[in-house]
Write an enzyme that holds these catalytic residues in place. Structure first.
Site, mmCIF file in Angstrom:
data_model
loop_
_atom_site.group_PDB
_atom_site.id
_atom_site.type_symbol
_atom_site.label_atom_id
_atom_site.label_comp_id
_atom_site.label_asym_id
_atom_site.label_seq_id
_atom_site.Cartn_x
_atom_site.Cartn_y
_atom_site.Cartn_z
ATOM 1 N N ASP A 187 -1.207 -3.391 -3.608
ATOM 2 C CA ASP A 187 -1.992 -2.205 -3.219
ATOM 3 C C ASP A 187 -3.472 -2.432 -3.489
ATOM 4 O OD1 ASP A 187 -2.539 0.424 -2.254
ATOM 5 O OD2 ASP A 187 -0.571 1.061 -2.994
ATOM 6 N N GLU A 242 -6.240 -10.299 -2.618
ATOM 7 C CA GLU A 242 -7.134 -10.200 -1.451
ATOM 8 C C GLU A 242 -8.595 -10.043 -1.873
ATOM 9 O OE1 GLU A 242 -5.747 -7.125 1.239
ATOM 10 O OE2 GLU A 242 -3.657 -7.708 0.987
ATOM 11 N N GLU A 249 0.800 -1.233 0.000
ATOM 12 C CA GLU A 249 0.000 0.000 0.000
ATOM 13 C C GLU A 249 0.836 1.288 0.000
ATOM 14 O OE1 GLU A 249 -2.753 -0.601 3.238
ATOM 15 O OE2 GLU A 249 -3.654 -2.347 2.274
HETATM 16 O O1 9MR Z 1 -7.859 -8.625 7.543
HETATM 17 C C1 9MR Z 1 -6.825 -7.943 8.248
HETATM 18 C C2 9MR Z 1 -7.295 -7.520 9.614
HETATM 19 O O2 9MR Z 1 -7.560 -8.666 10.402
HETATM 20 C C3 9MR Z 1 -6.242 -6.650 10.285
HETATM 21 O O3 9MR Z 1 -6.745 -6.136 11.491
HETATM 22 C C4 9MR Z 1 -5.840 -5.502 9.385
HETATM 23 C C5 9MR Z 1 -4.698 -4.689 9.971
HETATM 24 O O4 9MR Z 1 -3.509 -5.445 10.030
HETATM 25 O O5 9MR Z 1 -5.436 -5.994 8.124
HETATM 26 C C6 9MR Z 1 -6.424 -6.727 7.449
HETATM 27 O O6 9MR Z 1 -5.914 -7.160 6.220
HETATM 28 C C7 9MR Z 1 -5.547 -6.124 5.308
HETATM 29 C C8 9MR Z 1 -4.306 -6.587 4.595
HETATM 30 O O7 9MR Z 1 -3.299 -6.891 5.511
HETATM 31 C C9 9MR Z 1 -3.821 -5.506 3.627
HETATM 32 N N1 9MR Z 1 -4.864 -5.117 2.732
HETATM 33 C C10 9MR Z 1 -6.154 -4.760 3.328
HETATM 34 C C11 9MR Z 1 -6.612 -5.888 4.242
HETATM 35 C C12 9MR Z 1 -7.989 -5.581 4.830
HETATM 36 O O8 9MR Z 1 -7.904 -4.453 5.635
#
Ligand code: 9MR
Length: 548
Positions: A397, A459, A352
């Protein structure tokens, strides 16, 4: 340590079982077991509790229960709870049908038997002192509201003002019961006394993981991945996982905050749980993530004396060293624990980095503030040195389909490429929703392909609503539309020769969107529903994989 603890636990358990066996076998008073069906024939089916209210938490108050009828009031009361510290008190009833109701839309599944249990009694008002009844008949009713409303009286019992009485019943809802909103309510058949209600539970059988539907992973040569946490690696979730997926991403377990919560203190156990599972079952793992502005502890950006790091050469060197140490510790651990079997074949090196609202299109994160835009190149160069030439290095991203973010992405990638930065691939997170444009997605995949980079969908989820919208119920139409969009998207992904396609969670209950940006209990963005059953989105995914 973990293994030792497990072995000790197993030894202790075996000892307890042995002692119990000896006691049982020696006990002369123990009656002969009665002849009857084998245990497996009588074992109750696993139940999923879809509603459970004990009115014990003052903060939850009446837990969504509302008055039923004009003039009726409901309140949490601590007078004479059945169990715990509270119950629901219903006052102001002037008709027998007056009572308390709760919305159970989304909890009821036509086609299966639901078991309902609750405890009821008449309220304090129901006594000789007030002239009200000391006993009366009450009942729990399930109603599907709407034009073609239907009622099921689930449980009826005579209750008194002197103690609690159980109300239990089952209802087998026909599979063709129409869509609609559902409510459960307590009423009486005659008495107008106040009512009390406590410990309400609605449960239904947990359906088995479907074995009669096609495996997604088997339908294609493209690796099909999902984000997981440790809880997904046992029981039914693991069964679902192994049936449809051949790649994993750790939803959180490989993020810096988990791996290195304090400088030099590494915790690999959460990550190992996932990697051990992957190795045991022959799955690959997409590493997520090394350099990110979130889930990265503050210490990364804090000097030993407690001040925030600046862009001074000394502070820059410290942060670069920390970046390398973090990556090297992970690489060393993987080599030590798994040797040549290590399952991580790719990494989100930088996660990101885009921000189209900033002057240079890059997110001004702490990494950026200290190291400048070059932190991205430094991360890739370090990752290549540390993880070697065979690991695919990703820049990952979200919303890369949005035109401004697409422009920012292409400009960043072009400058990284012209500087000879060792970036292999782009990860498109694809957190989409109903109404997302497939054309925009295709335009982004085309633009990245034109740069000669590999790409993956990292994702995927397709939300039913925007993050600021409220979802009262989920309709069949919405799920069908979701399935259709997933099919079109997967067709476009497949046409762009992706490295892998990964969804962000195994089944709806496990989606991050259930709790972001607030509790959203009905949001359902994944391929399998709360019961782990295939949704139209699964059908769409499969159709998209096999089209053309
Ligand atoms: O699904 C993830 C959530 O459980 C966490 O709290 C959060 C912060 O670390 O991250 C979420 O996953 C994210 C991923 O790591 C990066 N892209 C966006 C995802 C959804 O927020």
């Amino acid at each position: 340590m973990r293994r030792t603890a497990l072995i000790l636990g197993a030894v202790a358990l075996a000892a307890v079982v042995a002692v119990l066996l000896v006691l049982v076998l020696r006990d002369p008073t123990r009656p002969e077991p009665a002849p009857g069906p084998s245990p497996s024939a009588t074992a109750p089916a696993d139940l999923t509790t879809v509603l459970s209210t004990g009115f014990d938490d003052p903060e939850e108050g009446v837990a969504g229960w509302e008055p039923l009828g004009d003039g009726v009031e409901v309140a949490r009361s601590e007078d004479v709870p059945h169990a715990g510290s509270g119950s629901l008190l219903v006052t102001g009833r002037t008709e027998p049908w007056h009572g308390a109701q709760v919305d159970v839309t989304g909890m009821i599944s036509p086609g299966v038997e639901h078991t309902v249990s609750a405890w009821a009694r008449l309220g304090q008002g129901g006594g000789e002192d007030t002239g009200a009844d000391r006993s009366g008949e009450v009942r729990l009713t399930l109603q599907r509201t709407g034009d073609d409303e239907q009622f099921w009286h689930l449980a009826t019992a005579r209750v008194t003002a002197d103690g609690w009485t159980a109300l239990t019943g089952t209802v087998d809802l026909p599979a063709d019961t129409a869509d609609g909103e559902w409510r459960l309510y307590l009423e009486s058949t005659g008495t107008l006394a106040d009512l009390r209600l406590d410990d309400v539970q609605v449960a239904r059988p947990t359906p088995p993981v479907q074995t009669d539907i096609a495996s997604l992973a088997d339908a294609t040569d493209i690796p099909i991945g999902t984000a997981v946490a440790e809880q997904d690696l046992t029981g039914r979730p693991a069964e679902l996982l192994l049936r449809h997926f051949d790649q994993l991403t750790a939803e959180n377990a490989m993020k810096p905050a988990v791996v290195q919560p304090a400088e030099g203190e590494f915790d690999f156990a959460p990550m190992d749980a996932i990697l051990d599972f992957a190795v045991a079952h022959g799955l690959t793992v997409h590493g997520h993530t090394l350099v990110w502005h979130k889930s990265t502890p503050e210490w990364f950006f804090t000097a030993p004396d407690g001040r925030p790091l600046t862009d001074s050469p000394a502070d820059q060197q410290l942060l670069r060293d920390r970046m390398r140490t973090h990556m090297q510790a992970i690489a060393d651990h993987l080599a030590e624990r798994y040797g040549t079997d290590q399952p991580v074949s790719s990494w989100d090196v930088v996660n990101e980095p885009l921000d189209p609202t900033s002057s240079d299109g890059l997110r001004h994160s702490p990494w950026y503030d200290v190291l400048g835009p070059d932190y991205i190149a430094q991360a890739f160069t370090t990752a290549r040195e540390v993880f070697g030439p065979d690991i695919t290095l990703y820049l990952n991203d979200y919303d890369t389909d949005a035109p401004d973010r697409r422009r920012g992405l292409v400009s960043l990638l072009t400058s990284l490429q012209s500087a000879g930065v060792p970036i292999d691939a782009v990860g498109h997170q694809m957190h989409l929703r109903l109404g997302s444009s497939v054309e925009r997605v295709a335009a982004t995949l085309d633009a990245v392909a034109a740069l000669g980079l590999r790409q993956a969908v990292t994702e995927l989820d397709v939300a039913l609503t925007a993050s600021d919208q409220h979802l009262d119920s989920v309709s069949t139409d919405q799920l069908t539309e979701q399935g259709d969009l997933v099919r079109q998207l997967v067709e476009v992904f497949v046409a762009h020769d992706p490295e892998f396609l990964s969804v962000w969670g195994l089944y709806d209950t496990r989606s991050w969107l259930r709790s972001w940006p607030r509790e959203r209990p009905l949001e359902s963005p994944l391929l399998f529903d709360d019961d782990l059953q295939a949704k139209p989105a699964y059908q769409g995914f499969l159709a998209g994989l096999t089209a053309g």
